[in-house]
Design an enzyme around this catalytic site. Structure first.
Site, PDB file in Angstrom:
ATOM      1  N   ARG A  38       0.853  -1.180   0.000  1.00  0.00           N
ATOM      2  CA  ARG A  38       0.000   0.000   0.000  1.00  0.00           C
ATOM      3  C   ARG A  38       0.897   1.241   0.000  1.00  0.00           C
ATOM      4  O   ARG A  38       2.040   1.198   0.423  1.00  0.00           O
ATOM      5  CB  ARG A  38      -0.896   0.025   1.244  1.00  0.00           C
ATOM      6  CG  ARG A  38      -1.857  -1.146   1.365  1.00  0.00           C
ATOM      7  CD  ARG A  38      -2.672  -1.025   2.642  1.00  0.00           C
ATOM      8  NE  ARG A  38      -3.636  -2.107   2.790  1.00  0.00           N
ATOM      9  CZ  ARG A  38      -3.413  -3.230   3.471  1.00  0.00           C
ATOM     10  NH1 ARG A  38      -2.229  -3.419   4.055  1.00  0.00           N
ATOM     11  NH2 ARG A  38      -4.342  -4.163   3.552  1.00  0.00           N
ATOM     12  N   LYS A  64      -2.350  -2.515   7.974  1.00  0.00           N
ATOM     13  CA  LYS A  64      -3.522  -2.010   8.674  1.00  0.00           C
ATOM     14  C   LYS A  64      -3.678  -2.726  10.007  1.00  0.00           C
ATOM     15  O   LYS A  64      -3.387  -3.906  10.126  1.00  0.00           O
ATOM     16  CB  LYS A  64      -4.777  -2.220   7.819  1.00  0.00           C
ATOM     17  CG  LYS A  64      -4.853  -1.298   6.603  1.00  0.00           C
ATOM     18  CD  LYS A  64      -6.182  -1.460   5.892  1.00  0.00           C
ATOM     19  CE  LYS A  64      -6.317  -0.485   4.733  1.00  0.00           C
ATOM     20  NZ  LYS A  64      -7.607  -0.607   4.036  1.00  0.00           N
ATOM     21  N   HIS A 114      -2.099   2.614  -5.920  1.00  0.00           N
ATOM     22  CA  HIS A 114      -2.955   1.478  -5.581  1.00  0.00           C
ATOM     23  C   HIS A 114      -3.210   0.604  -6.801  1.00  0.00           C
ATOM     24  O   HIS A 114      -3.410  -0.607  -6.674  1.00  0.00           O
ATOM     25  CB  HIS A 114      -4.285   1.963  -4.998  1.00  0.00           C
ATOM     26  CG  HIS A 114      -4.986   0.929  -4.183  1.00  0.00           C
ATOM     27  ND1 HIS A 114      -4.543   0.540  -2.931  1.00  0.00           N
ATOM     28  CD2 HIS A 114      -6.082   0.178  -4.433  1.00  0.00           C
ATOM     29  CE1 HIS A 114      -5.340  -0.391  -2.452  1.00  0.00           C
ATOM     30  NE2 HIS A 114      -6.284  -0.635  -3.349  1.00  0.00           N
ATOM     31  N   ARG A 174      -0.550  -1.896  -6.981  1.00  0.00           N
ATOM     32  CA  ARG A 174      -0.826  -2.998  -6.048  1.00  0.00           C
ATOM     33  C   ARG A 174      -1.803  -3.982  -6.688  1.00  0.00           C
ATOM     34  O   ARG A 174      -1.638  -5.203  -6.555  1.00  0.00           O
ATOM     35  CB  ARG A 174      -1.396  -2.407  -4.757  1.00  0.00           C
ATOM     36  CG  ARG A 174      -1.867  -3.405  -3.694  1.00  0.00           C
ATOM     37  CD  ARG A 174      -2.234  -2.618  -2.443  1.00  0.00           C
ATOM     38  NE  ARG A 174      -3.058  -3.355  -1.516  1.00  0.00           N
ATOM     39  CZ  ARG A 174      -2.607  -4.161  -0.546  1.00  0.00           C
ATOM     40  NH1 ARG A 174      -1.310  -4.360  -0.424  1.00  0.00           N
ATOM     41  NH2 ARG A 174      -3.429  -4.778   0.277  1.00  0.00           N
ATOM     42  N   HIS A 227      -4.286  -8.864   3.664  1.00  0.00           N
ATOM     43  CA  HIS A 227      -5.732  -8.777   3.866  1.00  0.00           C
ATOM     44  C   HIS A 227      -6.155  -9.656   5.034  1.00  0.00           C
ATOM     45  O   HIS A 227      -5.697 -10.787   5.166  1.00  0.00           O
ATOM     46  CB  HIS A 227      -6.481  -9.226   2.611  1.00  0.00           C
ATOM     47  CG  HIS A 227      -6.378  -8.256   1.480  1.00  0.00           C
ATOM     48  ND1 HIS A 227      -6.554  -8.611   0.160  1.00  0.00           N
ATOM     49  CD2 HIS A 227      -6.109  -6.925   1.467  1.00  0.00           C
ATOM     50  CE1 HIS A 227      -6.415  -7.549  -0.601  1.00  0.00           C
ATOM     51  NE2 HIS A 227      -6.140  -6.519   0.161  1.00  0.00           N
ATOM     52  N   TYR A 240     -10.021  -7.745  -5.120  1.00  0.00           N
ATOM     53  CA  TYR A 240      -8.858  -7.133  -5.739  1.00  0.00           C
ATOM     54  C   TYR A 240      -8.480  -7.838  -7.041  1.00  0.00           C
ATOM     55  O   TYR A 240      -7.903  -7.234  -7.940  1.00  0.00           O
ATOM     56  CB  TYR A 240      -7.646  -7.208  -4.803  1.00  0.00           C
ATOM     57  CG  TYR A 240      -7.470  -5.995  -3.940  1.00  0.00           C
ATOM     58  CD1 TYR A 240      -6.511  -5.049  -4.229  1.00  0.00           C
ATOM     59  CD2 TYR A 240      -8.266  -5.804  -2.826  1.00  0.00           C
ATOM     60  CE1 TYR A 240      -6.345  -3.939  -3.438  1.00  0.00           C
ATOM     61  CE2 TYR A 240      -8.116  -4.705  -2.012  1.00  0.00           C
ATOM     62  CZ  TYR A 240      -7.149  -3.763  -2.318  1.00  0.00           C
ATOM     63  OH  TYR A 240      -6.999  -2.664  -1.522  1.00  0.00           O
TER      64      TYR A 240
END
Length: 346
Positions: free
Chosen positions: A151, A175, A292, A295, A318, A327
């Site tokens: 990211r 994250k 992005h 990615r 994820h 994705y």
């Protein structure tokens, strides 16, 4: 409900281990909801109580977002923030039920994100002028984006110590402050080694006072003075200061950013986004290619080459496999080829 909102933001930062960006997003969405709620019940925002948190007003908030032209995905995100806040109120005994659970999530439109093909990606990687240090830096950035599927925030947050050239891996803080190791390829290794030769020279432009903070200043940042505290004795919580103590604790050791600007400081997300778009514009007429999208190109090309979704999920960081499925996609050519190989009378 200001006190309840502050308590919720504090919980996110200190108990749920949310990043500063996540806390700011929740604060923004919930502030917008409380502003609407105050107008709906005819009160000032400061006079709102947990009793005003009812499902009819939440539905009204979604209707207002639609009237203002917000996308369905944006409305769904704001509803998720309201639901999380409602669960916190219930957990703290402020309300008895869960009003937000009675409100359905807006059905979202699923759009395939823009991505580059393998030939386009190869051309993009060749765009930076590697005769200069900033060009070598840009080449390393593009290589690492494509080789590791990071990211944007993860890439700009990398420090020198996160890089392991001997094993060709990089340690990433994703994250929810979840750490993962991501491999990269030989061409990325070459580009990073070339950039690291210039790194020290650019780092010398950074003043010593900015390179490392004194322990005394960190203590002052982590612990607010009595003068700054409100009369009640409780520290006013905002998205900026609720993470102060945690950020200061993490900064007690010197951190050397991997990617620097010409002043020797850490590159910002805006700068990296701008440079990616610049190189895409130079080699392609495609629109919407952002960091992005690189990615997404990473995940798509892995899938096309036979990687399984579970492995791609781990590489992308994820939490749920369903996110990875959104994705990745199979293009029309692959579907036709699979049909021809599998159907008995194709």
């Amino acid at each position: 409900m200001k006190e309840q909102l502050d308590s919720f933001l504090e919980y996110l930062a200190l108990n749920d281990n949310a990043s500063a960006h996540t806390v700011r997003a929740y604060e923004s969405d919930l502030t917008q909801f409380l502003t609407f709620l105050a107008g709906a019940v005819g009160k000032r925002r400061a006079d709102l109580t947990p009793g005003d948190f009812v499902h009819t007003h939440i539905r009204g908030f979604l209707a207002d977002l639609h009237k203002r032209g917000n996308s369905r995905s944006s409305a769904a995100r704001k509803l998720a923030a309201v639901r999380a806040f409602g669960k916190h109120l219930r957990h703290e005994g402020e309300i008895s039920g869960d009003p937000a659970a009675l409100v359905g999530t807006p059905r979202q439109d699923h759009h395939l994100p823009a991505h580059l093909g393998e030939a386009e990606m190869t051309q993009l990687l060749e765009m930076p002028d590697t005769t200069g240090p900033l060009g070598r830096r840009d080449r390393a950035i593009l290589e690492l984006f494509y080789a590791s599927g990071l990211r944007l925030s993860e890439l700009v947050g990398l420090d020198i110590e996160d890089l392991n050239l001997s094993s060709r891996t990089v340690r990433v803080m994703g994250k929810g402050r979840k750490e993962r190791l991501v491999p990269f390829n030989r061409s990325t290794d070459t580009a990073l080694r070339a950039w690291l030769q210039d790194w020290q020279a650019l780092c010398s432009f950074r003043p010593k006072a900015e390179a490392t903070m004194s322990r005394e200043s960190l203590k002052a940042e982590a612990t607010p003075s009595q003068k700054q505290s409100p009369p009640s004795g409780r520290r006013t919580l905002t998205a900026r200061n609720i993470l102060g103590a945690r950020a200061a604790a993490g900064s007690r050791r010197q951190r050397e950013p991997l990617f620097l600007n010409y002043q020797g400081k850490r590159l910002s997300t805006r700068s990296v986004d701008r440079l990616v778009r610049k190189y895409v514009a130079q080699c392609s007429t495609r629109f919407g290619i952002s960091p992005h999208a690189l990615r997404h190109s990473f995940a798509t090309h892995l899938l096309e080459r036979g990687a399984d979704l579970r492995s791609i999920q781990e590489l992308l960081g994820h939490a749920r496999l369903s996110t990875t499925q959104r994705y990745t996609h199979v293009n029309a050519a692959q579907l036709i080829e699979a049909y021809r190989k599998a159907h008995p009378k194709a």
